[in-house]
Write a protein that holds these residues in place. Structure first.
Motif, PDB file in Angstrom:
ATOM      1  N   ASN A 106      17.477   8.545  -2.962  1.00 58.24           N
ATOM      2  CA  ASN A 106      18.760   8.245  -2.338  1.00 58.24           C
ATOM      3  C   ASN A 106      18.672   7.081  -1.347  1.00 58.24           C
ATOM      4  OD1 ASN A 106      20.108  10.392  -3.686  1.00 58.24           O
ATOM      5  ND2 ASN A 106      19.176  11.832  -2.249  1.00 58.24           N
ATOM      6  N   ASN A 107      17.550   6.345  -1.427  1.00 56.22           N
ATOM      7  CA  ASN A 107      17.335   5.190  -0.544  1.00 56.22           C
ATOM      8  C   ASN A 107      17.263   5.584   0.928  1.00 56.22           C
ATOM      9  OD1 ASN A 107      17.240   3.622  -2.775  1.00 56.22           O
ATOM     10  ND2 ASN A 107      19.106   2.448  -2.369  1.00 56.22           N
ATOM     11  N   GLN A 108      16.780   6.819   1.172  1.00 58.09           N
ATOM     12  CA  GLN A 108      16.536   7.258   2.545  1.00 58.09           C
ATOM     13  C   GLN A 108      15.126   6.836   2.937  1.00 58.09           C
ATOM     14  OE1 GLN A 108      18.587   8.838   4.618  1.00 58.09           O
ATOM     15  NE2 GLN A 108      20.287   9.422   3.310  1.00 58.09           N
ATOM     16  N   LEU A 109      15.010   6.079   4.024  1.00 59.43           N
ATOM     17  CA  LEU A 109      13.715   5.572   4.487  1.00 59.43           C
ATOM     18  C   LEU A 109      13.183   6.473   5.594  1.00 59.43           C
ATOM     19  CD1 LEU A 109      11.492   3.369   4.726  1.00 59.43           C
ATOM     20  CD2 LEU A 109      13.006   2.200   6.357  1.00 59.43           C
ATOM     21  N   LYS A 110      11.948   6.967   5.416  1.00 56.63           N
ATOM     22  CA  LYS A 110      11.307   7.813   6.423  1.00 56.63           C
ATOM     23  C   LYS A 110       9.918   7.281   6.726  1.00 56.63           C
ATOM     24  CE  LYS A 110      13.612  12.128   5.047  1.00 56.63           C
ATOM     25  NZ  LYS A 110      13.396  13.520   4.592  1.00 56.63           N
ATOM     26  N   VAL A 111       9.462   7.553   7.956  1.00 54.60           N
ATOM     27  CA  VAL A 111       8.078   7.233   8.346  1.00 54.60           C
ATOM     28  C   VAL A 111       7.218   8.437   8.012  1.00 54.60           C
ATOM     29  CG1 VAL A 111       6.552   6.570  10.222  1.00 54.60           C
ATOM     30  CG2 VAL A 111       8.920   5.765  10.209  1.00 54.60           C
ATOM     31  N   ILE A 112       6.163   8.219   7.211  1.00 50.15           N
ATOM     32  CA  ILE A 112       5.290   9.343   6.811  1.00 50.15           C
ATOM     33  C   ILE A 112       3.862   9.163   7.283  1.00 50.15           C
ATOM     34  CG2 ILE A 112       6.645   9.871   4.762  1.00 50.15           C
ATOM     35  CD1 ILE A 112       4.480   8.420   3.125  1.00 50.15           C
ATOM     36  N   GLY A 113       3.464   7.974   7.701  1.00 50.68           N
ATOM     37  CA  GLY A 113       2.072   7.714   8.070  1.00 50.68           C
ATOM     38  C   GLY A 113       1.873   7.709   9.574  1.00 50.68           C
ATOM     39  N   ASP A 114       0.608   7.608   9.973  1.00 53.87           N
ATOM     40  CA  ASP A 114       0.245   7.570  11.376  1.00 53.87           C
ATOM     41  C   ASP A 114      -0.040   6.131  11.799  1.00 53.87           C
ATOM     42  OD1 ASP A 114      -1.594  10.597  10.969  1.00 53.87           O
ATOM     43  OD2 ASP A 114       0.399  10.321  11.812  1.00 53.87           O
ATOM     44  N   TYR A 115       0.332   5.790  13.011  1.00 56.57           N
ATOM     45  CA  TYR A 115       0.015   4.487  13.582  1.00 56.57           C
ATOM     46  C   TYR A 115      -0.028   4.662  15.080  1.00 56.57           C
ATOM     47  CZ  TYR A 115       5.107   4.572  14.089  1.00 56.57           C
ATOM     48  OH  TYR A 115       6.381   4.939  14.380  1.00 56.57           O
ATOM     49  N   SER A 116      -0.849   3.845  15.737  1.00 58.31           N
ATOM     50  CA  SER A 116      -1.080   4.022  17.176  1.00 58.31           C
ATOM     51  C   SER A 116      -0.466   2.923  18.027  1.00 58.31           C
ATOM     52  CB  SER A 116      -2.582   4.095  17.450  1.00 58.31           C
ATOM     53  OG  SER A 116      -3.216   2.925  16.989  1.00 58.31           O
ATOM     54  N   THR A 117      -0.001   1.844  17.404  1.00 56.31           N
ATOM     55  CA  THR A 117       0.625   0.757  18.163  1.00 56.31           C
ATOM     56  C   THR A 117       1.936   0.352  17.510  1.00 56.31           C
ATOM     57  OG1 THR A 117      -0.570  -0.910  16.895  1.00 56.31           O
ATOM     58  CG2 THR A 117      -1.589  -0.166  18.950  1.00 56.31           C
ATOM     59  N   SER A 163      -8.067  -0.477  13.502  1.00 53.40           N
ATOM     60  CA  SER A 163      -7.001  -1.339  12.999  1.00 53.40           C
ATOM     61  C   SER A 163      -7.299  -1.855  11.596  1.00 53.40           C
ATOM     62  CB  SER A 163      -6.805  -2.528  13.949  1.00 53.40           C
ATOM     63  OG  SER A 163      -7.972  -3.330  13.997  1.00 53.40           O
ATOM     64  N   MET A 164      -8.499  -1.620  11.075  1.00 55.63           N
ATOM     65  CA  MET A 164      -8.871  -2.107   9.743  1.00 55.63           C
ATOM     66  C   MET A 164      -8.873  -0.962   8.731  1.00 55.63           C
ATOM     67  SD  MET A 164     -11.839  -4.974  10.020  1.00 55.63           S
ATOM     68  CE  MET A 164     -13.079  -3.755  10.333  1.00 55.63           C
ATOM     69  N   TYR A 165      -8.510  -1.289   7.500  1.00 51.71           N
ATOM     70  CA  TYR A 165      -8.550  -0.312   6.430  1.00 51.71           C
ATOM     71  C   TYR A 165      -8.719  -1.052   5.114  1.00 51.71           C
ATOM     72  CZ  TYR A 165      -3.647  -1.787   6.082  1.00 51.71           C
ATOM     73  OH  TYR A 165      -2.493  -2.536   5.981  1.00 51.71           O
ATOM     74  N   GLY A 166      -9.153  -0.347   4.101  1.00 50.29           N
ATOM     75  CA  GLY A 166      -9.338  -1.029   2.826  1.00 50.29           C
ATOM     76  C   GLY A 166     -10.105  -0.192   1.828  1.00 50.29           C
ATOM     77  N   VAL A 167     -10.562  -0.859   0.774  1.00 50.59           N
ATOM     78  CA  VAL A 167     -11.260  -0.215  -0.330  1.00 50.59           C
ATOM     79  C   VAL A 167     -12.576  -0.940  -0.573  1.00 50.59           C
ATOM     80  CG1 VAL A 167     -11.202   0.163  -2.837  1.00 50.59           C
ATOM     81  CG2 VAL A 167      -9.207   0.710  -1.451  1.00 50.59           C
ATOM     82  N   VAL A 168     -13.609  -0.170  -0.872  1.00 51.84           N
ATOM     83  CA  VAL A 168     -14.905  -0.722  -1.257  1.00 51.84           C
ATOM     84  C   VAL A 168     -15.224  -0.251  -2.667  1.00 51.84           C
ATOM     85  CG1 VAL A 168     -17.401  -0.593  -0.870  1.00 51.84           C
ATOM     86  CG2 VAL A 168     -15.850  -0.968   1.059  1.00 51.84           C
ATOM     87  N   GLU A 169     -15.688  -1.189  -3.489  1.00 55.45           N
ATOM     88  CA  GLU A 169     -16.139  -0.865  -4.840  1.00 55.45           C
ATOM     89  C   GLU A 169     -17.598  -1.306  -4.975  1.00 55.45           C
ATOM     90  OE1 GLU A 169     -14.449  -3.154  -8.018  1.00 55.45           O
ATOM     91  OE2 GLU A 169     -14.681  -1.525  -9.458  1.00 55.45           O
ATOM     92  N   VAL A 170     -18.455  -0.411  -5.451  1.00 53.43           N
ATOM     93  CA  VAL A 170     -19.873  -0.703  -5.633  1.00 53.43           C
ATOM     94  C   VAL A 170     -20.227  -0.478  -7.100  1.00 53.43           C
ATOM     95  CG1 VAL A 170     -22.217  -0.221  -4.827  1.00 53.43           C
ATOM     96  CG2 VAL A 170     -20.274   0.166  -3.293  1.00 53.43           C
TER      97      VAL A 170
END
Length: 782
Positions: free
Chosen positions: A83-94, A617-624
């Motif tokens: 229905n195009n309702q926007l919600k905040v679902i994640g965590d953030y500190s700043t 403040s950093m996030y990402g993916v590592v592939e080995v």
């Protein structure tokens, strides 16, 4: 073992890092439309959101019969429903700004973008040069009475604050002068009062205040607490005061506490201040000792005894990690007209210490405790701490513990136990793990895709590592893509580095020098296997799997609690890349799908591993990726040859930087550390008296600087030397282990510790500290 089939394919990794693309389209048949005629607009009824807000988005597509569109946004933070309702679902500190894009399906080149600001009001740490607010006054008010609260604003001439009863306004009011008036209540009520600085409205102090009704205590109420399984949940008020002749309140903070116990097991949830992540702490009565319980990556239960200040193990009885409220008598309590509470006056002099230990995972030196009573029940406890100088460097802290008691069936005493083995499933993985450990050589390709809240875009880079019996040779590269989307590794010139075995008990790190040769930079006095990926984990900690019969692979996903096993998949040089594995965690593919670190097994070997990480403040993916098993050799044009480095054994082998009198560092002088310390202490024999920390920390010395240090309990600054050591993080995300090693080392040499964590012997003062996960050691004389 849960078996499931993934609904995503191998191209997942690029999408995972930002977790940003999530499309919503209708089922209407698309018709051809002249693309120049297509237009799309995007609007929101709110452009600034708090965490609990909901915004309505409106998208209009014109110039085409196909009015459908797709969304592009950060699905780790936001969710847009059908229905195009926007919600905040994640965590953030700043506070941060995110973009939401709507793309017309009729013409993918036509899109509309809006920016949404996500607001947050974090508790700011005490920084002397910034604005801070503290609330001075009692944490209790008697029923129907008034108390005066004072807001202390530092860092601004504007001392005005906005007072508000944030929670519990039905029980109290507060005026613009900070006069808090409590209603008459029949039972204790807990409210929250805030003071917002008008100089900076993002700076808010919060104080928990209890409205204390005059209670009645009976033996029947105490007997109700005679249970084994019990839980505590509430707050700690932390008031920070400046140190000096005229001590002043600097700021006020709140920490949430939650514990549960059953007489044998004790569990607590706590916030890791360095990573801002919620952690679990587990203790058990093991051989009558209070032992922290964990399960290793090798699926072995580990019991680490709690230690007293003198290094001895603490018994379960003395630790107090159980219900200490059992067996109390009415005569153990006395009503205090001043505090309006029944305070403990019994014969057990350590009961307050054990009560607080059971209810609170943080350091807290109790100074008595009392009961919180409401409606004929004991609902909680209150305790106040003695002065504490260890919580915030340069400040005196006074803490207040206010927790509710719970002893019904909802109390969940979480436990850690070994993972079970499932025949067939775990056997194949166990064989692959054993084969990886037995390899004499292989090639490892490490690629990271990193994003940050501090900048836009992605940083993609990696390295190819050639692992042999005598070398771990790294070739770093950056990542680009050609017009067809093929990944290209651009190897950097004269940037190779690695580990090289010197002998059976010594290896060095090395880097390319300007002449094109190599220089040793660190020495490690241990077996060369410590420089390689360990694959030190048991198959059983992987709890889900997916079999791909088409390509003959099985993918195993680790239990979320064991996510930092990713640190064993690879081993880089230095701390930065190794942090990714330590901070591996569950990653989000979409609003409904997640994944944990995984390994891919084929033909008896691990051929691939991947994980999501979140580091501040950093996030990402590592592939080995792993290949060329037992066939890898160092490239033929590479000759790894340099003068070996030995582990330093005295101050004469190190240097310190002596600062000039002026503000510039250009004239700073690098001098021999031993010669400087001889002059600094006026003692030619200082080499035998100043502890050499390399005896404990090995070859981790970074540099030393002359500086100023203010010892605890005084305002007098002393000339000192600060020494920086580059120690790795432990699996608990801390440097607690090397910090403890240093303290134990100092005690073994006869140094005496004061209440500020400073050590002294013959006027050689030493203060080892954790400075934002950097180990620094101050040395000075008085």
């Amino acid at each position: 073992m849960k078996k499931f089939k993934l609904t995503f394919q191998k191209g997942i990794l690029f999408c995972l890092v930002l977790l940003m693309i999530f499309s919503v389209t209708s089922c209407k048949k698309h018709e051809d439309t002249p693309k120049d005629d297509v237009k799309i607009t995007l609007e929101s009824d709110k452009y600034t959101l708090q965490k609990t807000d909901v915004a309505k988005l409106t998208v209009t597509v014109t110039g085409s019969t196909d009015t459908t569109y797709s969304w592009m946004y950060d699905t780790s933070l936001l969710n847009i429903d059908a229905n195009n309702q926007l919600k905040v679902i994640g965590d953030y500190s700043t506070k941060r700004t995110v973009e939401i894009k709507a793309v017309a399906n009729a013409d993918k080149t036509k899109s509309a973008t809006i920016s949404i600001t996500l607001n947050v009001t974090p508790i700011k740490p005490p920084v002397k040069d910034n604005i801070s607010v503290g609330i001075k006054g009692s944490s209790e008010v008697k029923s129907g009475k008034t108390i005066n609260l004072e807001a202390v604003v530092t860092g601004s001439d504007n001392q005005t604050v906005l007072w508000e009863v944030k929670s519990g306004s039905e029980f109290a009011t507060i005026d613009s002068e900070g006069r808090l008036t409590a209603s008459k209540v029949s039972g204790d009520k807990v409210i929250e009062v805030t003071a917002t600085s008008l100089a900076d409205t993002s700076v808010v102090a919060t104080k928990v205040i209890t409205i204390v009704a005059k209670p009645e205590l009976t033996q029947e109420m105490l007997d109700a607490l005679n249970v084994d399984t019990i839980g505590f949940e509430g707050y700690i008020n932390i008031n920070l005061y400046t140190i000096g002749l005229y001590s002043k309140l600097h700021s006020t903070h709140i920490t949430v506490v939650k514990t549960a116990m059953d007489g044998t097991n004790w569990y607590a949830e706590y916030l890791n201040g360095d990573t801002n992540t919620q952690m679990g702490l587990y203790y058990r009565n093991h051989d009558q000792k209070a032992c922290q319980v964990s399960v290793s990556f090798m699926n072995e239960e580990q019991y680490t005894p709690m230690q007293a200040d003198d290094g001895s193990s603490v018994s379960w009885e003395d630790a107090g990690l159980y219900n200490n409220l059992k067996g109390l008598k009415l005569s153990d309590f006395q009503f205090n007209e001043k505090t309006w509470r029944y305070e403990y006056v019994g014969s057990d002099e350590r009961l307050d210490e054990k009560i607080v230990a059971s209810a609170n995972p943080y350091d807290f030196i109790a100074d008595g405790f009392s009961l919180i009573i409401e409606d004929g029940e004991i609902l909680g406890i209150y305790a106040k701490s003695k002065d504490d100088y260890s919580i915030a460097v340069g400040y005196k802290a006074i803490q207040e513990l206010i927790v509710a008691i719970n002893f019904d069936e909802t109390v969940d005493v979480k436990r850690i136990t070994k993972f079970s083995h499932e025949n067939g499933v775990h056997d194949e993985l166990a064989e692959a793990i054993a084969n990886m450990r037995a390899l004499k050589s292989y090639t490892l390709d490490f690629k990271s895709i990193v994003a940050s809240y501090m900048y836009t875009g992605l940083v993609q880079s990696g390295y190819t590592e050639y692992v042999t019996q005598n070398d771990c040779y790294f070739l770093p590269y950056s990542v680009t893509y050609d017009k067809k989307g093929n990944e290209i590794h651009n190897y950097k010139e004269n940037a190779d580095y690695g580990y090289h075995k010197i002998n059976d008990n010594l290896y060095n790190t090395f880097f390319t020098n300007k002449a094109g040769g190599y220089n040793a930079t660190r020495a490690y006095q241990t077996d060369f296997s410590a420089a390689k990926p360990t694959f030190a984990f048991a198959a059983e900690i992987f709890r889900s799997y997916y079999i791909n019969a088409k390509d003959g692979t099985t993918t195993y996903y680790v239990d979320n609690v064991m996510s930092s096993v990713a640190s064993t998949f690879y081993y880089g040089v230095g701390n930065d890349e190794n942090l990714y594995g330590l901070f591996a965690t569950e990653g989000r593919i979409s609003s409904t799908e997640t994944f944990t670190p995984y390994v891919v097994v084929k033909d008896g070997y691990i051929i691939e591993a991947a994980f999501y990480f979140y580091v501040g403040s950093m996030y990402g993916v590592v592939e080995v990726k792993y290949s060329d098993f037992n066939e890898t050799e160092i490239p033929q044009d590479v000759n790894i040859d340099f003068t070996p480095r030995q582990v330093p054994t005295s101050w004469s082998e190190l240097t310190v930087n002596v600062s000039s009198d002026g503000p510039s560092t250009v004239d700073d002088e690098e001098v021999n550390a031993l010669e400087y310390f001889k002059t600094f202490y006026g003692n030619d024999n200082i080499d035998n008296e100043l502890p050499f920390f390399g005896n404990v920390l090995g070859d981790t010395y970074g540099f030393g600087l002359t500086t100023i240090y203010t010892p605890g309990g005084t305002s007098n600054a002393e000339l000192s030397v600060v020494l920086y050591y580059d120690v790795p993080l432990g699996l608990d995300y801390t440097i607690d282990a090397p910090l403890k090693d240093i303290k134990d080392y100092l005690v073994s040499l006869g140094f005496v510790e004061n209440k500020y964590g400073e050590f002294n012997k013959d006027n050689i003062w030493i203060s080892p500290q954790d400075s934002n996960l950097d180990l620094v050691i101050y040395v000075w004389k008085k």
